[in-house]
Write a protein that holds these residues in place. Structure first.
Motif, PDB file in Angstrom:
ATOM      1  N   SER A 445       0.830  -1.217   0.000  1.00 26.62           N
ATOM      2  CA  SER A 445       0.000   0.000   0.000  1.00 26.62           C
ATOM      3  C   SER A 445       0.860   1.261   0.000  1.00 26.62           C
ATOM      4  N   VAL A 446       2.041   1.203   0.644  1.00 31.13           N
ATOM      5  CA  VAL A 446       2.950   2.354   0.633  1.00 31.13           C
ATOM      6  C   VAL A 446       3.496   2.573  -0.773  1.00 31.13           C
ATOM      7  N   ARG A 447       3.987   1.510  -1.389  1.00 31.91           N
ATOM      8  CA  ARG A 447       4.584   1.631  -2.727  1.00 31.91           C
ATOM      9  C   ARG A 447       3.533   1.947  -3.783  1.00 31.91           C
ATOM     10  N   ASP A 448       2.286   1.586  -3.502  1.00 26.44           N
ATOM     11  CA  ASP A 448       1.217   1.892  -4.454  1.00 26.44           C
ATOM     12  C   ASP A 448       0.984   3.392  -4.571  1.00 26.44           C
ATOM     13  N   LYS A 449       1.390   4.138  -3.543  1.00 22.73           N
ATOM     14  CA  LYS A 449       1.198   5.592  -3.556  1.00 22.73           C
ATOM     15  C   LYS A 449       2.399   6.324  -4.151  1.00 22.73           C
ATOM     16  N   MET A 450       3.373   5.576  -4.658  1.00 20.37           N
ATOM     17  CA  MET A 450       4.617   6.196  -5.115  1.00 20.37           C
ATOM     18  C   MET A 450       4.958   5.814  -6.549  1.00 20.37           C
ATOM     19  N   PRO A 530       0.372   9.747  -5.921  1.00 19.73           N
ATOM     20  CA  PRO A 530       0.400  11.051  -5.244  1.00 19.73           C
ATOM     21  C   PRO A 530       1.807  11.477  -4.828  1.00 19.73           C
ATOM     22  N   ILE A 531       2.746  10.503  -4.737  1.00 20.12           N
ATOM     23  CA  ILE A 531       4.114  10.807  -4.311  1.00 20.12           C
ATOM     24  C   ILE A 531       5.079  10.399  -5.423  1.00 20.12           C
ATOM     25  N   LEU A 532       6.007  11.302  -5.772  1.00 21.89           N
ATOM     26  CA  LEU A 532       6.984  11.030  -6.823  1.00 21.89           C
ATOM     27  C   LEU A 532       8.393  11.062  -6.251  1.00 21.89           C
ATOM     28  N   ILE A 533       9.220  10.110  -6.698  1.00 21.24           N
ATOM     29  CA  ILE A 533      10.641  10.115  -6.358  1.00 21.24           C
ATOM     30  C   ILE A 533      11.411  10.153  -7.680  1.00 21.24           C
ATOM     31  N   LEU A 534      12.103  11.244  -7.915  1.00 23.01           N
ATOM     32  CA  LEU A 534      12.844  11.432  -9.166  1.00 23.01           C
ATOM     33  C   LEU A 534      14.332  11.436  -8.839  1.00 23.01           C
ATOM     34  N   THR A 561       3.270  15.375  -4.527  1.00 23.11           N
ATOM     35  CA  THR A 561       4.373  15.527  -3.580  1.00 23.11           C
ATOM     36  C   THR A 561       5.605  14.900  -4.221  1.00 23.11           C
ATOM     37  N   SER A 562       6.669  15.687  -4.367  1.00 17.96           N
ATOM     38  CA  SER A 562       7.833  15.210  -5.122  1.00 17.96           C
ATOM     39  C   SER A 562       9.110  15.317  -4.302  1.00 17.96           C
ATOM     40  N   ILE A 563       9.912  14.246  -4.401  1.00 17.61           N
ATOM     41  CA  ILE A 563      11.262  14.252  -3.840  1.00 17.61           C
ATOM     42  C   ILE A 563      12.196  14.114  -5.038  1.00 17.61           C
ATOM     43  N   VAL A 564      12.988  15.164  -5.286  1.00 16.33           N
ATOM     44  CA  VAL A 564      13.806  15.219  -6.495  1.00 16.33           C
ATOM     45  C   VAL A 564      15.278  15.222  -6.115  1.00 16.33           C
ATOM     46  N   ILE A 565      16.022  14.264  -6.677  1.00 13.05           N
ATOM     47  CA  ILE A 565      17.482  14.242  -6.522  1.00 13.05           C
ATOM     48  C   ILE A 565      18.067  14.798  -7.806  1.00 13.05           C
ATOM     49  N   ALA A 566      18.936  15.778  -7.685  1.00 13.61           N
ATOM     50  CA  ALA A 566      19.452  16.425  -8.894  1.00 13.61           C
ATOM     51  C   ALA A 566      20.906  16.815  -8.723  1.00 13.61           C
ATOM     52  N   HIS A 567      21.664  16.589  -9.818  1.00 16.44           N
ATOM     53  CA  HIS A 567      23.023  17.120  -9.898  1.00 16.44           C
ATOM     54  C   HIS A 567      23.016  18.454 -10.635  1.00 16.44           C
ATOM     55  N   ARG A 568      22.138  18.554 -11.628  1.00 12.32           N
ATOM     56  CA  ARG A 568      22.009  19.814 -12.360  1.00 12.32           C
ATOM     57  C   ARG A 568      21.078  20.728 -11.564  1.00 12.32           C
TER      58      ARG A 568
END
Length: 612
Positions: A445-450, A530-534, A561-568
């Motif tokens: 259920s947690v991963r279903d929201k991501m 609803p939650i994004l991990i980029l 809701t987004s968690i973004v990892i970025a080098h640029r």
């Protein structure tokens, strides 16, 4: 033995196989033994030892039924005597030959039916074992795969299970049928002569001990062989995955030498295994014939000196019967040699099945119905082994906000993101969704929201449609096309040979990096989480592809809701909050403008990218 019994556990429910197999096996053995007991009347007829007086004596009284060998012997003699009286010796010979034909037919019929049952059992065991190991592989946490060689896991899933089938399960007929055959033969032999049978029981264990010693050494070699084979598959997998690097560095001779080293070692081990395995059969035959020769001399001396209870025809039959004991004994010695290899493979497969998943649901875990408030890290600590990667992490990510993670490589950005979908669990502190520890929710259920979009898009050797609709079996064509359009992928998809039904090759190898990334984004859009991990979703792309992908990501991140990892850093300037990680700790936090004005690490990183 423990491994063998565990492998047989995969045959449950046994009620499907055991009763029928037991019945067919016993009937096959009984009719097979009956063929040999007919040798005595056959020899008596041929040598003229049964005359009119003997025939009258046999046919005088029909025996009363009782479940023992004597009844069946007297019952046959009764009818045999009647045939001699009515048809003569020629008719008796024909009678015996017809019974032999019928008996052999029935023995082989029941033997075939037993093989049919064992064939179904074999397929059942292997299917269940392969399912169990594959299911366990999918349940294991990501850290397990970091510590194991992929080639070794592939060996266990394929070669080892195949070895279990061919070396263990296929020998069930030998392990079950042949001991019953040997017991039945010895019951008959004891009924004929106790003295001679005891003599053979003194000699047989000697040959059995020699064969057991060979089998024990064979198991050690089999273990070495399977380990060597897993190294070979690892080298093959690494070569195929990194073929560009191999060719770019002219490393073909180097990688070939590495392969040949393991290949030669495996060949030497297999040669040693074959030598030991092939020794078992001729050695058991030689030892068996030696026992028969000793029996022939000892028993023949008793018959010649008239010290035996057996007549010459009965003694010949006894020798023939005893020689047949060597057939199942030889089959058992050969199968035990093969079983040793299979048991090694069985141990390797069971090791995977016995590995307990470190990340699993609590017995009373709740279902996360919807994401309503925020994601919170409270004093989170995490490490790989003794190496601490994250410590004292405190973050609150409100619903609908975008948080960016930046900082030098090795700072813990990807690890932090991996904790949210529970790819790993924190070693200290807790992560909460809507105020409840995520370990109190079910993982599904947690991963279903991501939705996760990584730097290296994971695609499958299937059609474009299937890759976008991955695990969404009810997706319609319109839904897939809409997701592709939002991800800026529709135009290039329509230019492929078969549109959405185009197969994209291994890991999407027929597409460019930007195209693969846009398919990965389309897959996330279709899931509509609803939650994004980029995770550095644009860092490996050229400028044109980055622009298209960034537009797609912007579309994807709307109202999420987004968690973004970025080098640029130019791609995350509009984030609601930017967290700067260094050495596993948050050293700065704020908006782009705030961090720029602070003249800290973030400002330094931004300045470095502007001057490149």
């Amino acid at each position: 033995m423990k491994t063998y019994l565990r492998i047989l556990q995969f045959a449950k429910p046994y009620s499907r196989f055991v009763p029928l197999y037991t019945i067919y096996t016993i009937l096959g053995i009984v009719f097979g033994l009956f063929n040999f007991t007919l040798i005595i009347p056959l020899l008596n007829v041929l040598f003229g030892e049964v005359g009119a007086e003997e025939a009258v004596a046999m046919a005088t009284q029909k025996p009363e039924f009782s479940l023992n060998i004597e009844f069946f012997k007297d019952f046959f003699n009764y009818y045999f005597g009647q045939v001699i009286l009515q048809e003569g010796r020629q008719g008796a010979l024909l009678f015996v030959c017809l019974i032999v034909i019928v008996s052999i037919f029935l023995a082989n019929l029941f033997r075939y039916l037993a093989f049919r049952v064992i064939g179904e059992l074999r397929a059942h065991v292997v299917k269940n074992m392969r399912h169990a190991v594959y299911q366990r592989v999918t349940e294991l946490h990501l850290g397990y795969f970091s510590n194991e060689r992929k080639g070794d896991l592939m060996t266990r899933l394929t070669v080892d299970i195949q070895e279990v089938e061919s070396s263990v399960v296929s020998t069930l007929t030998v392990v079950v049928r042949e001991p019953i055959s040997i017991i039945a033969f010895f019951v008959l032999l004891f009924s004929m002569s106790v003295k001679l049978t005891l003599f053979t029981l003194i000699l047989l264990p000697l040959s059995g001990g020699i064969i057991a010693g060979i089998s024990k050494r064979l198991k050690r070699k089999a273990q070495q062989g399977q380990n060597s084979l897993s190294f070979i598959l690892t080298i093959i997998d690494e070569t195929l995955s990194g073929i560009r690097v191999v060719k770019a560095f002219n490393a073909e001779p180097f990688i070939l030498n590495k392969f040949n080293s393991q290949n030669n070692r495996y060949a030497d081990i297999q040669r040693s295994i074959a030598n030991k395995r092939d020794l078992a059969s001729p050695l058991s035959e030689f030892l068996g014939v030696t026992v028969v020769a000793g029996l022939l001399y000892y028993g023949g001396s008793l018959v010649l000196n008239q010290e035996s209870e057996l007549s010459p025809s009965e003694f010949i039959t006894y020798i023939i019967l005893f020689s047949q004991v060597l057939v199942p004994a030889k089959a058992m010695s050969a199968s035990f040699s093969n079983i040793q290899r299979g048991l090694v493979s069985g141990d390797r497969v069971l090791q995977v099945i016995d590995t307990k998943p470190e990340i699993k649901d609590k017995p009373d875990a709740k279902v996360l119905r919807s994401f309503e408030q925020d994601i919170e890290f409270r004093n989170v600590k995490f490490g790989y082994g003794d190496k601490v990667v994250l410590q004292n992490i405190n973050i609150a990510i409100p619903k609908g906000k975008t948080v960016a993670l930046v900082g030098p490589s090795g700072g813990g950005k990807s690890t932090l993101a991996d904790l949210i979908p529970r790819f790993y669990d924190p070693m200290g502190g807790k992560i909460l969704i809507d105020g409840l520890d995520i370990r109190d929710y079910t993982m599904a259920s947690v991963r279903d929201k991501m939705g996760v979009v990584t730097q290296d898009p994971i695609l499958f050797n299937d059609t474009i449609f299937s890759n976008i609709a991955f695990n969404k079996t009810d997706a319609t064509a319109d839904e897939v096309i809409t997701a592709a359009k939002i991800a800026n992928a529709h135009d290039f998809i329509m230019q492929t040979p078969d549109g959405y039904q185009t197969t994209i090759g291994d890991r999407g190898g027929k597409l460019s990096g930007g195209q693969r990334q846009r398919l990965s984004i389309a897959r996330a859009i279709l899931k509509n989480p609803p939650i994004l991990i980029l995770d550095e979703a644009t860092s490996a792309l050229d400028t044109e592809s980055e622009k298209l992908v960034q537009e797609a990501l912007t579309n994807l991140m709307k109202n999420r809701t987004s968690i973004v990892i970025a080098h640029r850093l130019s791609t995350i300037q509009h984030a609601d909050e930017i967290l700067v990680l260094q050495h596993g700790q948050i050293v700065e936090r704020g908006t782009h403008e705030e961090l720029q004005n602070s003249s800290g690490l973030y400002a330094k990183l931004t300045q470095m990218q502007l001057t490149v």
